[in-house]
Structures are given as structure tokens and as C-alpha cells.
Scaffold this motif. Structure first.
Motif, PDB file in Angstrom:
ATOM      1  N   PRO A  96       3.494  34.062 -18.987  1.00  0.00           N
ATOM      2  CA  PRO A  96       4.781  34.158 -17.589  1.00  0.00           C
ATOM      3  C   PRO A  96       4.082  34.360 -16.823  1.00  0.00           C
ATOM      4  CG  PRO A  96       5.736  34.428 -19.924  1.00  0.00           C
ATOM      5  CD  PRO A  96       4.331  34.412 -20.334  1.00  0.00           C
ATOM      6  N   LEU A  97       3.534  35.590 -16.989  1.00  0.00           N
ATOM      7  CA  LEU A  97       2.207  36.306 -15.709  1.00  0.00           C
ATOM      8  C   LEU A  97       1.616  35.007 -15.472  1.00  0.00           C
ATOM      9  CD1 LEU A  97       2.224  38.909 -14.012  1.00  0.00           C
ATOM     10  CD2 LEU A  97       0.801  39.883 -15.882  1.00  0.00           C
ATOM     11  N   ILE A  98       0.400  34.472 -15.885  1.00  0.00           N
ATOM     12  CA  ILE A  98      -0.058  34.369 -15.697  1.00  0.00           C
ATOM     13  C   ILE A  98       0.439  32.604 -14.618  1.00  0.00           C
ATOM     14  CG2 ILE A  98      -2.406  32.332 -15.921  1.00  0.00           C
ATOM     15  CD1 ILE A  98      -2.832  33.801 -18.382  1.00  0.00           C
ATOM     16  N   LEU A  99       1.288  31.794 -15.242  1.00  0.00           N
ATOM     17  CA  LEU A  99       1.848  31.068 -14.735  1.00  0.00           C
ATOM     18  C   LEU A  99       2.406  31.481 -13.111  1.00  0.00           C
ATOM     19  CD1 LEU A  99       3.613  29.336 -17.588  1.00  0.00           C
ATOM     20  CD2 LEU A  99       1.901  28.461 -16.018  1.00  0.00           C
ATOM     21  N   TRP A 100       3.268  32.795 -13.352  1.00  0.00           N
ATOM     22  CA  TRP A 100       3.842  33.110 -11.382  1.00  0.00           C
ATOM     23  C   TRP A 100       2.835  33.426 -11.150  1.00  0.00           C
ATOM     24  CZ3 TRP A 100       2.881  38.036  -9.587  1.00  0.00           C
ATOM     25  CH2 TRP A 100       3.606  38.055  -8.473  1.00  0.00           C
ATOM     26  N   ALA A 101       1.636  34.216 -11.588  1.00  0.00           N
ATOM     27  CA  ALA A 101       0.464  35.114 -10.755  1.00  0.00           C
ATOM     28  C   ALA A 101      -0.010  33.517 -10.275  1.00  0.00           C
ATOM     29  CB  ALA A 101      -0.260  35.832 -11.480  1.00  0.00           C
ATOM     30  N   SER A 102      -0.474  32.301 -10.977  1.00  0.00           N
ATOM     31  CA  SER A 102      -0.976  31.118 -10.292  1.00  0.00           C
ATOM     32  C   SER A 102      -0.215  31.233  -9.242  1.00  0.00           C
ATOM     33  CB  SER A 102      -0.965  30.025 -11.001  1.00  0.00           C
ATOM     34  OG  SER A 102      -0.252  29.621 -12.169  1.00  0.00           O
ATOM     35  N   VAL A 103       1.337  30.595  -9.690  1.00  0.00           N
ATOM     36  CA  VAL A 103       1.827  29.351  -8.445  1.00  0.00           C
ATOM     37  C   VAL A 103       1.888  30.441  -6.918  1.00  0.00           C
ATOM     38  CG1 VAL A 103       4.508  29.013  -7.444  1.00  0.00           C
ATOM     39  CG2 VAL A 103       3.186  28.496 -10.178  1.00  0.00           C
ATOM     40  N   TYR A 104       2.189  31.757  -7.201  1.00  0.00           N
ATOM     41  CA  TYR A 104       1.415  32.281  -6.247  1.00  0.00           C
ATOM     42  C   TYR A 104       0.606  32.528  -5.393  1.00  0.00           C
ATOM     43  CZ  TYR A 104       2.201  36.671  -3.294  1.00  0.00           C
ATOM     44  OH  TYR A 104       1.831  37.467  -2.033  1.00  0.00           O
ATOM     45  N   GLU A 139       5.340  18.947  -5.781  1.00  0.00           N
ATOM     46  CA  GLU A 139       5.010  20.793  -4.441  1.00  0.00           C
ATOM     47  C   GLU A 139       4.346  21.722  -5.322  1.00  0.00           C
ATOM     48  OE1 GLU A 139       4.734  22.460  -0.771  1.00  0.00           O
ATOM     49  OE2 GLU A 139       5.235  20.394  -1.468  1.00  0.00           O
ATOM     50  N   ALA A 140       5.308  21.934  -6.292  1.00  0.00           N
ATOM     51  CA  ALA A 140       4.367  22.843  -7.551  1.00  0.00           C
ATOM     52  C   ALA A 140       3.633  22.505  -8.012  1.00  0.00           C
ATOM     53  CB  ALA A 140       5.842  22.841  -8.436  1.00  0.00           C
ATOM     54  N   ALA A 141       3.574  21.427  -8.389  1.00  0.00           N
ATOM     55  CA  ALA A 141       1.419  21.123  -9.291  1.00  0.00           C
ATOM     56  C   ALA A 141       0.602  21.188  -8.580  1.00  0.00           C
ATOM     57  CB  ALA A 141       1.615  19.790  -9.939  1.00  0.00           C
ATOM     58  N   PRO A 142      -0.086  21.155  -7.687  1.00  0.00           N
ATOM     59  CA  PRO A 142      -1.187  21.818  -6.442  1.00  0.00           C
ATOM     60  C   PRO A 142      -1.321  22.824  -6.926  1.00  0.00           C
ATOM     61  CG  PRO A 142       0.211  19.755  -5.536  1.00  0.00           C
ATOM     62  CD  PRO A 142       1.444  19.674  -6.523  1.00  0.00           C
ATOM     63  N   ALA A 143       0.048  23.456  -6.582  1.00  0.00           N
ATOM     64  CA  ALA A 143       0.168  25.027  -6.053  1.00  0.00           C
ATOM     65  C   ALA A 143      -0.289  25.314  -7.600  1.00  0.00           C
ATOM     66  CB  ALA A 143       1.010  25.885  -6.050  1.00  0.00           C
ATOM     67  N   LEU A 144       0.619  25.038  -8.459  1.00  0.00           N
ATOM     68  CA  LEU A 144      -0.404  25.947  -9.839  1.00  0.00           C
ATOM     69  C   LEU A 144      -1.594  25.541 -10.388  1.00  0.00           C
ATOM     70  CD1 LEU A 144       1.044  27.353 -12.577  1.00  0.00           C
ATOM     71  CD2 LEU A 144       1.838  24.931 -13.257  1.00  0.00           C
ATOM     72  N   LEU A 145      -1.563  24.359 -10.386  1.00  0.00           N
ATOM     73  CA  LEU A 145      -3.204  24.330 -11.127  1.00  0.00           C
ATOM     74  C   LEU A 145      -4.084  24.730  -9.890  1.00  0.00           C
ATOM     75  CD1 LEU A 145      -3.019  20.155 -11.468  1.00  0.00           C
ATOM     76  CD2 LEU A 145      -3.033  21.979 -12.992  1.00  0.00           C
TER      77      LEU A 145
END
Length: 182
Positions: A96-104, A139-145
Motif C-alpha cells: 500500500p505504501l508503494i502504491l500510494w507513493a507511486s501515484v503521488y 487518469e490513474a494508470a499513467p500516474a501509477l505506472l
């Protein structure tokens, strides 16, 4: 503490003999079982750390991470057990921390306003392929990847240099101990 970790790793790390008996690996066994991929050397260990972190953080899919790290270890002549072990950095506690940080990071660098909640909903509801494809073009996929790419590459670089530094420190201590014995 570190001797306990080393002992646990030696007991639980995949052994070369385990892979020798695998029917799945039979076509590529000569390459996978090359001795230099299983030795702990000054060059193979930092490579294994870097590849394990890169694959482990970017993929975030248990099982595929280990196989991916082992496959990437082949062309880069990295230590396979270390690469496989480093994928465990991304686990249920850290994901969860990795996912949050990657979206941020993805939102910040790409100027987006993506939300991770839709991704988490898809995971918890065991969404079908159509829903995942819909999310992928959202919108979220490019930010996450993009964020996952940045974090995994940064972790791999830091891991490589940290492992190299620790290896040199270890060798220096052994050399000094040998000098004291003489």
C-alpha cells in the motif's frame, strides 16, 4: 541480528539442486544452472540486489516477481538467490505504501489528479479483464505506472550501490582480520 538473517536466508533461499530436478526448467537448465549465477561474488550480488528491487517493486504480483527476477538475472549475470530474495521487499505490508507513493509521484510529475481508490476497489472486488482495461485507460494508470517506474529504478540504483558498499566493507573487515593474524 544480522547473523540470524544470514542463517535464515541460507536455510530458505532456493538451492541450485531444487532447480536441477524441475521439468519446467529442463529446456533452459544449462543456462539457469550456470555456477556463476549462484555464487556470491563482488559483482553478482549488487546486480542481484538491483534486479530484485527493480522487478519486485515494479511488478507487485507475488510469484511473478520471483520468476521475473530470476529471468532477468540470466542476461545480467546477477546472483539468482539474491534477486529472488530482494523481491520480498514488496510484500502485503509495504505494497500500500508503494502504491500510494507511486501515484503521488506520478501525479506530481505528470500533473495529473489520479486517485488510488479505484485501483484498490478493482483489487478487492476481483475485477474482470474489462474493468481492468477501463482502469488502464483512466487518469490513474499513467500516474501509477510512471510512479512505479521511478520508484523501482531509484530503489534499484540505491540497492546496487548499497550492496556494493556493504560488500567492500565486508571484504575490508576480512582483510584487516587477516592482517592482524599475521
Amino acid at each position: 541480528m544480522s547473523s540470524r538473517i544470514v542463517r535464515w536466508f541460507r536455510d530458505n533461499a532456493p538451492k541450485r539442486e531444487t532447480f536441477e530436478n524441475s521439468r519446467i526448467l529442463a529446456p533452459v537448465a544449462h543456462r539457469v544452472l550456470a555456477p556463476e549465477l549462484w555464487r556470491f561474488t563482488r559483482r553478482s550480488v549488487p546486480r542481484g540486489v538491483a534486479l530484485g528491487l527493480l522487478v519486485g517493486i515494479f511488478l507487485l504480483v507475488p510469484g511473478i516477481q520471483i520468476a521475473g527476477a530470476a529471468l532477468f538475472a540470466l542476461p545480467f549475470r546477477a546472483n539468482i538467490p539474491i534477486a529472488a530474495a530482494m523481491t520480498f521487499l514488496s510484500n502485503p505490508a509495504t505494497t500500500p505504501l508503494i502504491l500510494w507513493a507511486s501515484v503521488y509521484i506520478g501525479n506530481w510529475t505528470l500533473g495529473r489528479n489520479a486517485d488510488i481508490s479505484r485501483f484498490m476497489t478493482l483489487v478487492h472486488e476481483h475485477a474482470g479483464i474489462g474493468e481492468w482495461c477501463g482502469w488502464l485507460f483512466s487518469e490513474a494508470a499513467p500516474a501509477l505506472l510512471f510512479g512505479l517506474t521511478v520508484i523501482s529504478v531509484a530503489a534499484a540504483v540505491v540497492g546496487y550501490f548499497a550492496a556494493d558498499w556493504m560488500w567492500k566493507l565486508h571484504l575490508g573487515r576480512r582483510w584487516k582480520a587477516r592482517q592482524r593474524q599475521d
